[in-house]
Design a protein around this motif. Sequence first.
Motif, PDB file in Angstrom:
ATOM      1  N   TYR B 168       8.284  -0.337  13.060  1.00  0.00           N
ATOM      2  CA  TYR B 168       7.856  -0.730  11.715  1.00  0.00           C
ATOM      3  C   TYR B 168       6.353  -0.528  11.660  1.00  0.00           C
ATOM      4  CZ  TYR B 168      12.393  -3.058  11.829  1.00  0.00           C
ATOM      5  OH  TYR B 168      13.722  -3.326  11.938  1.00  0.00           O
ATOM      6  N   GLU B 169       5.831  -0.360  10.485  1.00  0.00           N
ATOM      7  CA  GLU B 169       4.373  -0.263  10.417  1.00  0.00           C
ATOM      8  C   GLU B 169       3.853  -0.712   9.068  1.00  0.00           C
ATOM      9  OE1 GLU B 169       3.638   3.903  11.237  1.00  0.00           O
ATOM     10  OE2 GLU B 169       3.557   4.354   9.097  1.00  0.00           O
ATOM     11  N   GLN B 170       2.562  -0.826   8.996  1.00  0.00           N
ATOM     12  CA  GLN B 170       1.910  -1.225   7.762  1.00  0.00           C
ATOM     13  C   GLN B 170       0.863  -0.184   7.396  1.00  0.00           C
ATOM     14  OE1 GLN B 170       0.504  -5.235   8.376  1.00  0.00           O
ATOM     15  NE2 GLN B 170       2.587  -6.046   8.460  1.00  0.00           N
ATOM     16  N   LEU B 171       0.495  -0.200   6.128  1.00  0.00           N
ATOM     17  CA  LEU B 171      -0.467   0.777   5.649  1.00  0.00           C
ATOM     18  C   LEU B 171      -1.305   0.124   4.560  1.00  0.00           C
ATOM     19  CD1 LEU B 171      -1.214   3.858   5.810  1.00  0.00           C
ATOM     20  CD2 LEU B 171       0.378   4.205   3.927  1.00  0.00           C
ATOM     21  N   HIS B 172      -2.619   0.265   4.683  1.00  0.00           N
ATOM     22  CA  HIS B 172      -3.523  -0.267   3.661  1.00  0.00           C
ATOM     23  C   HIS B 172      -3.894   0.866   2.717  1.00  0.00           C
ATOM     24  CE1 HIS B 172      -4.228  -3.941   6.058  1.00  0.00           C
ATOM     25  NE2 HIS B 172      -4.060  -3.118   7.074  1.00  0.00           N
ATOM     26  N   LEU B 261       4.045  -3.836  -0.878  1.00  0.00           N
ATOM     27  CA  LEU B 261       5.132  -2.909  -1.196  1.00  0.00           C
ATOM     28  C   LEU B 261       5.977  -2.724   0.057  1.00  0.00           C
ATOM     29  CD1 LEU B 261       3.077  -2.362  -3.499  1.00  0.00           C
ATOM     30  CD2 LEU B 261       3.637   0.062  -3.300  1.00  0.00           C
ATOM     31  N   PHE B 262       7.257  -2.893  -0.088  1.00  0.00           N
ATOM     32  CA  PHE B 262       8.171  -2.839   1.052  1.00  0.00           C
ATOM     33  C   PHE B 262       8.981  -1.547   0.959  1.00  0.00           C
ATOM     34  CE2 PHE B 262      12.495  -4.335   2.602  1.00  0.00           C
ATOM     35  CZ  PHE B 262      12.186  -4.217   3.947  1.00  0.00           C
ATOM     36  N   GLU B 263       8.620  -0.590   1.822  1.00  0.00           N
ATOM     37  CA  GLU B 263       9.268   0.724   1.775  1.00  0.00           C
ATOM     38  C   GLU B 263      10.323   0.833   2.866  1.00  0.00           C
ATOM     39  OE1 GLU B 263       6.751   4.029   2.830  1.00  0.00           O
ATOM     40  OE2 GLU B 263       8.112   5.515   1.965  1.00  0.00           O
ATOM     41  N   ARG B 264      11.510   1.259   2.478  1.00  0.00           N
ATOM     42  CA  ARG B 264      12.596   1.461   3.443  1.00  0.00           C
ATOM     43  C   ARG B 264      12.734   2.959   3.693  1.00  0.00           C
ATOM     44  NH1 ARG B 264      13.265  -2.255  -0.177  1.00  0.00           N
ATOM     45  NH2 ARG B 264      14.259  -0.860  -1.674  1.00  0.00           N
ATOM     46  N   ARG B 279      11.436   2.291  10.520  1.00  0.00           N
ATOM     47  CA  ARG B 279      12.511   1.849   9.628  1.00  0.00           C
ATOM     48  C   ARG B 279      11.921   1.393   8.289  1.00  0.00           C
ATOM     49  NH1 ARG B 279      17.818   0.243   9.707  1.00  0.00           N
ATOM     50  NH2 ARG B 279      18.081   0.597  11.938  1.00  0.00           N
ATOM     51  N   HIS B 280      10.911   0.550   8.373  1.00  0.00           N
ATOM     52  CA  HIS B 280      10.273   0.047   7.156  1.00  0.00           C
ATOM     53  C   HIS B 280       8.763   0.186   7.273  1.00  0.00           C
ATOM     54  CE1 HIS B 280      13.923  -2.906   7.003  1.00  0.00           C
ATOM     55  NE2 HIS B 280      14.241  -1.724   6.533  1.00  0.00           N
ATOM     56  N   ARG B 281       8.132   0.318   6.126  1.00  0.00           N
ATOM     57  CA  ARG B 281       6.662   0.335   6.105  1.00  0.00           C
ATOM     58  C   ARG B 281       6.208  -0.640   5.038  1.00  0.00           C
ATOM     59  NH1 ARG B 281       5.169   5.925   5.134  1.00  0.00           N
ATOM     60  NH2 ARG B 281       4.990   6.314   7.363  1.00  0.00           N
ATOM     61  N   LEU B 282       5.329  -1.541   5.431  1.00  0.00           N
ATOM     62  CA  LEU B 282       4.793  -2.502   4.468  1.00  0.00           C
ATOM     63  C   LEU B 282       3.448  -1.986   3.966  1.00  0.00           C
ATOM     64  CD1 LEU B 282       5.557  -5.265   3.261  1.00  0.00           C
ATOM     65  CD2 LEU B 282       4.085  -6.311   4.975  1.00  0.00           C
ATOM     66  N   TRP B 283       3.390  -1.709   2.683  1.00  0.00           N
ATOM     67  CA  TRP B 283       2.151  -1.214   2.077  1.00  0.00           C
ATOM     68  C   TRP B 283       1.348  -2.403   1.573  1.00  0.00           C
ATOM     69  CZ3 TRP B 283       1.455   4.179   0.038  1.00  0.00           C
ATOM     70  CH2 TRP B 283       2.415   5.065   0.565  1.00  0.00           C
ATOM     71  N   LYS B 284       0.094  -2.461   1.984  1.00  0.00           N
ATOM     72  CA  LYS B 284      -0.793  -3.497   1.467  1.00  0.00           C
ATOM     73  C   LYS B 284      -1.750  -2.800   0.501  1.00  0.00           C
ATOM     74  CE  LYS B 284      -0.321  -6.487   5.445  1.00  0.00           C
ATOM     75  NZ  LYS B 284      -0.985  -7.157   6.572  1.00  0.00           N
ATOM     76  N   VAL B 285      -1.470  -2.982  -0.749  1.00  0.00           N
ATOM     77  CA  VAL B 285      -2.139  -2.162  -1.767  1.00  0.00           C
ATOM     78  C   VAL B 285      -3.156  -2.987  -2.545  1.00  0.00           C
ATOM     79  CG1 VAL B 285      -1.785  -0.826  -3.880  1.00  0.00           C
ATOM     80  CG2 VAL B 285      -0.158  -0.626  -1.989  1.00  0.00           C
ATOM     81  N   ARG B 286      -4.323  -2.403  -2.717  1.00  0.00           N
ATOM     82  CA  ARG B 286      -5.307  -2.927  -3.658  1.00  0.00           C
ATOM     83  C   ARG B 286      -5.348  -1.975  -4.838  1.00  0.00           C
ATOM     84  NH1 ARG B 286      -7.218  -8.128  -3.449  1.00  0.00           N
ATOM     85  NH2 ARG B 286      -7.817  -8.662  -1.338  1.00  0.00           N
ATOM     86  N   ALA B 287      -5.022  -2.476  -6.004  1.00  0.00           N
ATOM     87  CA  ALA B 287      -4.998  -1.628  -7.186  1.00  0.00           C
ATOM     88  C   ALA B 287      -6.032  -2.143  -8.179  1.00  0.00           C
ATOM     89  CB  ALA B 287      -3.617  -1.652  -7.818  1.00  0.00           C
ATOM     90  N   ASN B 288      -6.793  -1.236  -8.775  1.00  0.00           N
ATOM     91  CA  ASN B 288      -7.714  -1.683  -9.816  1.00  0.00           C
ATOM     92  C   ASN B 288      -6.942  -2.206 -11.017  1.00  0.00           C
ATOM     93  OD1 ASN B 288      -9.100   0.644  -8.271  1.00  0.00           O
ATOM     94  ND2 ASN B 288     -10.763  -0.507  -9.205  1.00  0.00           N
ATOM     95  N   PRO B 605      13.951 -10.050  -0.642  1.00  0.00           N
ATOM     96  CA  PRO B 605      13.475 -10.319   0.718  1.00  0.00           C
ATOM     97  C   PRO B 605      12.984  -9.059   1.428  1.00  0.00           C
ATOM     98  CG  PRO B 605      15.527 -11.463   0.311  1.00  0.00           C
ATOM     99  CD  PRO B 605      15.308 -10.563  -0.863  1.00  0.00           C
ATOM    100  N   ILE B 606      11.948  -9.224   2.248  1.00  0.00           N
ATOM    101  CA  ILE B 606      11.452  -8.109   3.054  1.00  0.00           C
ATOM    102  C   ILE B 606      11.723  -8.415   4.521  1.00  0.00           C
ATOM    103  CG2 ILE B 606       9.690  -7.611   1.328  1.00  0.00           C
ATOM    104  CD1 ILE B 606       7.594  -8.749   3.156  1.00  0.00           C
ATOM    105  N   SER B 607      11.744  -7.381   5.344  1.00  0.00           N
ATOM    106  CA  SER B 607      12.167  -7.580   6.732  1.00  0.00           C
ATOM    107  C   SER B 607      11.068  -8.206   7.576  1.00  0.00           C
ATOM    108  CB  SER B 607      12.582  -6.247   7.348  1.00  0.00           C
ATOM    109  OG  SER B 607      11.467  -5.390   7.482  1.00  0.00           O
ATOM    110  N   MET B 608      11.480  -8.960   8.585  1.00  0.00           N
ATOM    111  CA  MET B 608      10.519  -9.537   9.515  1.00  0.00           C
ATOM    112  C   MET B 608       9.788  -8.423  10.256  1.00  0.00           C
ATOM    113  SD  MET B 608      10.871 -12.746   9.096  1.00  0.00           S
ATOM    114  CE  MET B 608      10.196 -13.623  10.479  1.00  0.00           C
ATOM    115  N   GLY B 609      10.510  -7.345  10.549  1.00  0.00           N
ATOM    116  CA  GLY B 609       9.893  -6.219  11.257  1.00  0.00           C
ATOM    117  C   GLY B 609       8.696  -5.674  10.501  1.00  0.00           C
ATOM    118  N   SER B 610       8.819  -5.590   9.177  1.00  0.00           N
ATOM    119  CA  SER B 610       7.713  -5.023   8.408  1.00  0.00           C
ATOM    120  C   SER B 610       6.528  -5.973   8.386  1.00  0.00           C
ATOM    121  CB  SER B 610       8.166  -4.713   6.975  1.00  0.00           C
ATOM    122  OG  SER B 610       8.372  -5.902   6.245  1.00  0.00           O
TER     123      SER B 610
END
Lengths: 206, 1012, 129
Positions: B168-172, B261-264, B279-288, B605-610
């Motif tokens: 799993y991973e995250q992305l800013h 954002l929870f991407e599968r 499997r999943h990617r959690l996006w941490k998004v800053r939007a104007n 719900p989002i996954s614990m892995g993400s």
Amino acid sequence: MSEPQFESPLSGPASRTDRAKLAVDISEVSDRGMIDLRGELSDRKFAAAAKKVLGIDLPVKPRTSTTHGDLSILWLSVDQWLVCCPRAKIQDVLGELREALTDIHSLAVDLSDARAIIRLQGNGAREILMKGAPVNLLSTEIVAGTVRRLRYGEIAAMVHIVDERPDTIDLYIFRSYAEFAWDWLVETGRRAAAIRLFGQQDPPVV
Amino acid sequence: MTGKPYRLPESAGAGRLTDRAKPVSFTFDGKKMTGFAGDSLASAVMANGQRLLGRSFKYHRPRGLVGLGSEEPNALVGVGEGARHEPNLRATQVELYDGMVAVSQNRWPSLGFDVGAFNNRLSRLFPSGFYYKTFMWPRSFWKTIYEPTIRHAAGLGKAPTGRDPDTYEQLHVHCEVLVIGGGVTGLAAAEAAASTGARVIIADENPRFGGLADIAGGKIDGRPQTDWAALRVQQLAKADNVHVLARTTVAGHFHHNYLLLFERLADHDPQLIADGVPRHRLWKVRANQVVVAAGAIERPIAFANNDRPGVLLASAARGLVERYGVAPGLMGVLFTNNDDAYRTALRLKEAGVGIACIVDVRQQVDGALAEAARAAGFEVMSGHAIAGIETDIGGKAISAVKVAPYSSGQGRVINEEKIECDFVAMSGGWNPAVHLWCHNGGKLKFDDSLQTFVPARHSDAISIAGAANGRMSVGECIAEGYAAGEAAAKAVMSKAKAVRMKPPSTEQEAEKRLEPIWFAPATGKYNEGNKHFIDFQNDVTAADLELAQREGYESVEHTKRYTTLGMATDQGKTSNVNGLGVVSQATGRVIPEIGTTTFRPPYTPISMGSIAGTSVGKLFLPVRKTPVFSWHEAEQANFEPVGEWRRPYCYPKMNEDRQAAVNREIMVVREGVGLLDASTLGKIEIKGPDAAALLDRVYTNTFSTLKIGKGRYGLMMNEMGFLMDDGVTVRLADDHFLMHTTSGGADRIAAWLEEWLQTEWMELRVFVTPVTEQWAQFAVAGPKAREVLQALGGDIDFSADGLSFMSMAEGRVGGYPVRVFRISFSGELSYEIAAPANFGRGLWDSLLKAGEPFGIKAYGTEALHVLRAEKGFIVIGDETDGTVTPLDVGLDWAVSKKKTDYIGKRSLEQSYLKAPNRKQLVGLYTEDPNEVLPDGAYAVEKVTDKPPMKMIGQVTSTYWSPTLKRSIAMALIEDGRNRMGEMLLFPLAGKVVKAQIVDPVFYDKQGARQNV
Amino acid sequence: MLLIRCPVCGVKGEEGDFHAGGQAHVRRPATSDPVNITDEQHRDYLFLRHNPKGLHFERWRCDRGCGKWFHAARDTVTLDFKAYYKIDELPPVELMRQATGYWAEHFAPHLKATKAKKPVAKRNARVRS
Ligand SMILES: [Zn+2]
């Protein structure tokens, strides 16, 4: 008395890494000497003395760097810079700096061994770093020469955009965290996890 | 019921997402089934003739499909096996793949026969607030009976067994405009925003874009809505300023437009998992700017036993047919209060699915869609409602509905009529999906014509458009989408050229006003044998809500907590507004007066892995390693964490336990020479004309008088007068010092100095640069330390006079550039030798080699601690806990009486810090020298039969001293220094240990050993 | 998760990249007069902090940027930052005027000084607030 044995922080981990699995190339930069320089810009003598030794102005604009031959100066704060030069020259440069800065309020310290440097090369390097750093590295303000301190995988780090298209980025981390940062890069940099943001994509079905 | 052919023939012209040429096999509850590529798990199971998809949470009632997408409250399933099992997925959102193993939930032992369904028979014993009321007495039953039983019965799904093998991973990510939802509104908003050059992310929770374009009816530019949507998606995906995210749920909206954002990425294809795709990617998004285009969710109608498998939303029935070519049943009844639902009747008829009649609660039904339905031959029973359902035994399949005349406000049922059918498609109108709008404080208002809550205002840079904003026609949706996208981009892009988007022409049947129906009266009293379900997932009925009102839980927030309405994982998507309607009727208040409840993240719900992302295994926490770490590892050292560092605790040899290793290491230092990796020690360079003045203000003792080349032990207090750090600071030049801090204090103390310089003593001209990481530092300690260093060779004079106690020297040793400090934490002759970190390993190896003839051995942190305790030296964090002053630990000599101001000085004058009964540092000798007190043991003067006993202090450090061949301890004891010689008692489990108060310096009180 | 901008180096970043330093403009009595500090003064300095609903003035440190401390005015209800200003400066005059309760009292003398056209804060000069 034998020759002193030199061991860079990542010589072990780097040799154990299968680079073919990575979306960009990563390697350790170990031949760089670094001097942490503190001084007050309001003191004209300080900037002038530094320029006399280093041959270029200290970068004054936040998050920028200046380069002159094999020497570059990275902005760290309004009163702090990282002077980078080949490791072999570090004692000469430091000696000259200290000499020139005698009687000027300043502090120049050899920190060549305090940091590890990991070089990322290839398209997608910024996205890989963004998996660990809450910073918009795709900002149009982040160009060749930009220096940005940040939090990477929960540790203090700094990136220096050396070149663009394709990207060459130096990631600076403190020496004790070098292996942790390397492992983080190897994990998030896997080809299978590669992502490029904002560009040509396969459209989803409707 | 099972085995009926619910999959429509290809000739029906339905099932646009499925590929009949690609059969897919899977199992559901162990039963082998077949579906097609493009199916959802829900559609595939139903195509196999099974409509029973789960059991409910509280009553374990049999349940079938209700919804079409993420609003599904019933069909929760677990997918995958063993470590890869993931529970609580909505079967409507699970994309079928070949070999899928799926199971239903909330049933035991099987879906068809469930023991927990007994709860249903006992349901009169399970009213709302049941848990609060029932499990109160007797208290002892809670641990033994109630809790285990509840835990067995409750809980959603099963946890996976074993460690998750996937990544799993995250992305800013930052963007100018984030568009939530890929329906026509969202696509229009994204197109308009992107046309300005703004960076746009558009995310949709589904694998496909277009939202409900395929079932909404109506055309764009004379063509199906999906054609328009497909073209937009293609163009957006091509643009270099747009990122299109399918299978990505915007799970939460937080302060300053921070969104999760929870991407599968790989759930839908095991091959991707095998290839190593996260499997999943959690996006941490800053939007104007954020544009919410999340669409709308159809609401059910509360009629008797409306939870039976076969009762589903009209949109779900339509979607099943349109997308998957699956019929919800063989013959249905449509139950509605609005025009949109007639589209379901028309679409189902077109596909060859039978609808016995349309039951509409409105007295007058004359909209265009209703007329079309009549023209198509449907019987429309206006002014009617469903009053009950007949099922088989067990309630798993519908055989008929009872329909009765209805008018608004009616309480009783008369003249009911039975209509045979096996499914009911219901529609109570549509609720805008305002969840994300509300996560961070968006306000709502009640809309009379839609009879639901619509967005009102928000203080963030967020807007809402389309069906999510209560616009229910395609023309309004596109126009509002364009406007929202354009406005969002213009707010960010100062120089944006406004490309005015030209809305396309649209055509769609006009809809007449709906009539709210919050409760359809049933035959007899509804709470006997009948249940009107409001919240399917949490099993909350209309009766529960009414009971809550009768019992005084009138505030909607109280009602919610008392009944658990809307508190399930679906966060009330299908239940909240209906619940308010029931409360409104029960209390006679109008809905806007009751108000709505809070919508909380996550949307689904989002996954614990993400959430863990990359931070698992060796990347769980940052680990700091010294330059000699690989040597420690090769020597199989026992490690202990010191902050983020891993330090060797000891180096056990073959057949040695930890205690034996520690004892041996201590004696090596006392009798020969030991080597310690002290690289973690904090080091800070301090320079400037006011450097000495700064040190005088942060240390309790004086540093301005220190001679160049000399070091001094210093104590630091906080402003409260409590000890916070200690260490030796060395003067390198008149205006230049090197400060040593504790290993754990390195970063904290550097920041502490900076804070004082920047915020309080701005006039001091001092630079502070942390240099901890630059230096590898080793202690060479023991009577033979000097000989080892001399054997290495170099230009430093190690003789007693050449480098006296508390002096430092710079030079070369063994070819290495070093700084040497003659300081001692063990009481022995000792040097700390520091070299640039990249030379650390080389120097270490040289020291071991040079020390070999002298029997040098590495020692770890535990030996270090025992050695210092034998000497009575304190350790910050052992002898101190944030409430201990220098006076408490007997370090008065290090507290200046002369200096006028230093941090903490004023606090030491407070009476409570000078009180005679404060705890003071003492040594302890146990009566039995072999008895080692446990750390933290409490001291008492008198032992009583049972607690409480008056405690007068506690053990702070306690060890076996191999030097003294007995146990030693340090303790903080009330008025301890006046109690020398007294015997204290330490009541422990099963025994009382006696110990005598002694001087805390146990060994070499004169300090002769370090002065050689 | 707040978004914060450092007035010293201009970096805009996540809350996690900054360090919250509590209430702003707290005066350390000992710095001006280490001898005559009453118990009450000492208590107020160590322990008394305000927690207003609405406009508040705080200290922050640019942890992952320039490392410098600075001041921020923030609304504790909406969490919006109203202004950032240097560590040796007072808030913008209009915010001092908007302040209520403790802060209104605190800034009153400074506002008086402003009316008298005295400089409110000088760079590199200590603000005795
Ligand atoms: Zn900054």
